[in-house]
Design an enzyme around this catalytic site. Structure first.
Site, PDB file in Angstrom:
ATOM      1  N   GLY A 187       0.810  -1.237   0.000  1.00 45.85           N
ATOM      2  CA  GLY A 187       0.000   0.000   0.000  1.00 45.85           C
ATOM      3  C   GLY A 187       0.834   1.272   0.000  1.00 45.85           C
ATOM      4  CE  LYS A 205       4.346  12.188  -0.983  1.00 53.29           C
ATOM      5  NZ  LYS A 205       4.927  10.829  -0.901  1.00 53.29           N
TER       6      LYS A 205
END
Ligand code: NAP
Ligand code: HSE
Length: 445
Positions: A187, A205
């Site tokens: 994940g 980011k």
């Protein structure tokens, strides 16, 4: 209001983590906030898919509008990813005056300015702690804790998938493709994993962090981006021999000082340089020891000095922790009637610029595959010398005359533009058998 109702759009890795976090710590949150949080609606793509967290009948829907339009939903949480429908979801919720929590850095990177403007127009707020570095509360740090500092440098490992891949390639000699599959299974990876391995997720980011630190929204196209696909196991091995570890870094730094401006009120702000690339980090630096899916962000402020923030950067629980923190802030803001207590982003710098990577001066590791025969190295050294580029050390494992051997060059500080041109010339030499591999060295002093 005794209870705040949450609508989730997206119930996958992060959405599932938020649901289980609320199940685990809902009572704790309620006692800390003075209000209970309840999940009223959850939109997913496939309503028939089995999910690890059981939800009451009637909560799940296949239509995100049923979440956003539901009058009982007070806070909308966008955890679906992507930039098209997700943008519609966030805009629709903000226009209804509902606060929005999102973990979607791709969306913010491309549409942040538009979404913040809509939040201001609608008198509500947009919370995005989970969008950068998973469970590390770095947005709050830059926006609130370090608000009294000029940020001089940010250097971070901000993509868990790439760090996981590079760590396992180094520690286990594992193969890139196999480790990427593991990162997907765990994940960590994006639905489209090229966003991770080609550096774009890290760019989203670091762009958000650069924007917060410097007070203007850095556009994705202003960020220099390189990923990790070209990192060869040989590079990891030679870097180790030389005392370095290869990490994918996001870096925001101040560019060269342009001197006094003609502006009335002082000096023009220094340009900043925002980039993502794999780099050789000295093993003595703490970032070299950040392994697996952990992230770390080193921030240097002019008042505080050096700071470091470390934690799990990807995965359901780490990310859910940041979403829960935003849900708590949104809840308290609703409770106190202070929807914009901390605005999501304050644009305070109208004259800033972003300088291109060509202007950056750095050190380099270069790996060449060259035919082992007399005179080859002299030609390579000649090209570098003509470009004003100095070699600091050379490694050439012993080979057989006439066969291709790897040659590792460590290069002194040189401008990126000059280095790129010199490597193009070196790559055209008949004795050089493949495109030269170049990785910057980041001493992070
Ligand atoms: P994911 O596991 O792929 O989950 C996406 C969820 O959105 C799924 O539940 C999916 O439904 C649902 N969805 C997709 N399209 C939809 C639509 N049109 N309408 C309603 N629901 C829809 O992704 P994730 O890893 O949770 O990531 C979600 C977001 O968090 C992304 O923006 C990602 O960048 C960000 N993020 C992820 C992590 C991480 O470690 N994974 C960390 C930080 C931030 P189905 O379940 O039916 O397919
Ligand atoms: N795919 C992202 C990563 C998830 O690997 O870092 C966390 O933002």
């Amino acid at each position: 209001m005794q209870q705040v109702n949450i609508g989730l759009v997206g119930g996958g890795t992060v959405g599932g983590g938020v649901l289980s976090g609320l199940q685990r710590n809902g009572n704790l949150l309620a006692s800390r906030l003075g209000l209970s949080l309840s999940v009223a609606r959850v939109a997913v793509r496939d309503v028939r898919k089995s999910r690890p967290v059981a939800l009451p009948a009637g909560v799940i829907t296949g239509d995100w509008r049923q979440v956003v339009d539901d009058p009982s939903v007070h806070i909308v949480t966008e955890l679906m990813g992507g930039t098209t429908t997700a943008r519609q979801v966030v805009l629709a919720a903000l226009r209804r005056g509902k606060p929005v929590v999102t973990a979607n850095k791709a969306l913010l990177s491309s549409h942040g300015e538009e979404l913040f403007a809509e939040a201001a127009r609608s008198g509500t707020n947009l919370y995005y702690e989970a969008s950068v570095a998973g469970g590390i509360p770095i947005i709050k740090v830059l926006r609130e804790s370090l608000v009294g500092n000029r940020v001089q440098r940010i250097a971070g490992i901000v993509n868990g998938t790439c760090n996981y891949i590079l760590t396992r390639m180094k520690l286990e000699g594992a193969c890139f493709e196999d480790v990427l599959k593991d990162a997907q299974r765990l994940g960590y990876a994006e639905a489209e994993p090229s966003l991770d391995v080609d550096g774009h997720d890290a760019a989203h980011k670091i762009g958000i962090l650069a924007s917060l630190a410097h007070g203007f929204w850095v556009q994705p196209e202003q960020i220099h981006v390189e990923g990790i696909r070209h990192i060869d196991p040989l590079d990891i091995q030679f870097a180790g021999q030389l005392g370095y570890t290869i990490k994918l870094l996001g870096i925001v730094r101040e560019g060269p000082d342009p001197g006094k401006s003609t502006r009335r009120n002082g000096a023009r702000p220094r340009p900043i340089q925002v980039s993502v690339y794999p780099a050789l980090v000295p093993n003595s630096h703490v970032l070299a020891s950040v392994n697996h899916a952990f992230n770390a962000v080193a921030v240097r402020g002019d008042v505080v000095g050096d700071t470091l923030f470390y934690g799990r950067g990807a995965g359901a629980d780490a990310t859910a922790s940041s979403v829960l923190s935003d849900l708590a802030d949104a809840t308290l803001d609703l409770k106190n009637g202070s929807h914009r207590r901390v605005p999501p982003f304050v644009a305070h710098e109208g004259h800033a610029t972003v300088s291109p990577i060509e202007d950056l001066v750095s050190r380099y590791y270069v790996r060449l595959s060259v035919l082992d025969r007399p005179g080859v190295f002299a030609r390579i050294a000649n090209i570098l010398a003509r470009s004003g580029i100095g070699i600091s050390s050379i490694i050439q494992p012993e080979g057989h005359v006439g066969e291709a051997v790897p040659v590792i060059l460590m290069i002194h500080d040189a401008p990126n533009a000059a280095m790129r041109r010199a490597l193009q010339q070196i790559g055209r030499l008949p004795a050089v058998k493949s495109t030269p591999a170049m990785i910057r060295v980041e001493p992070l002093e």
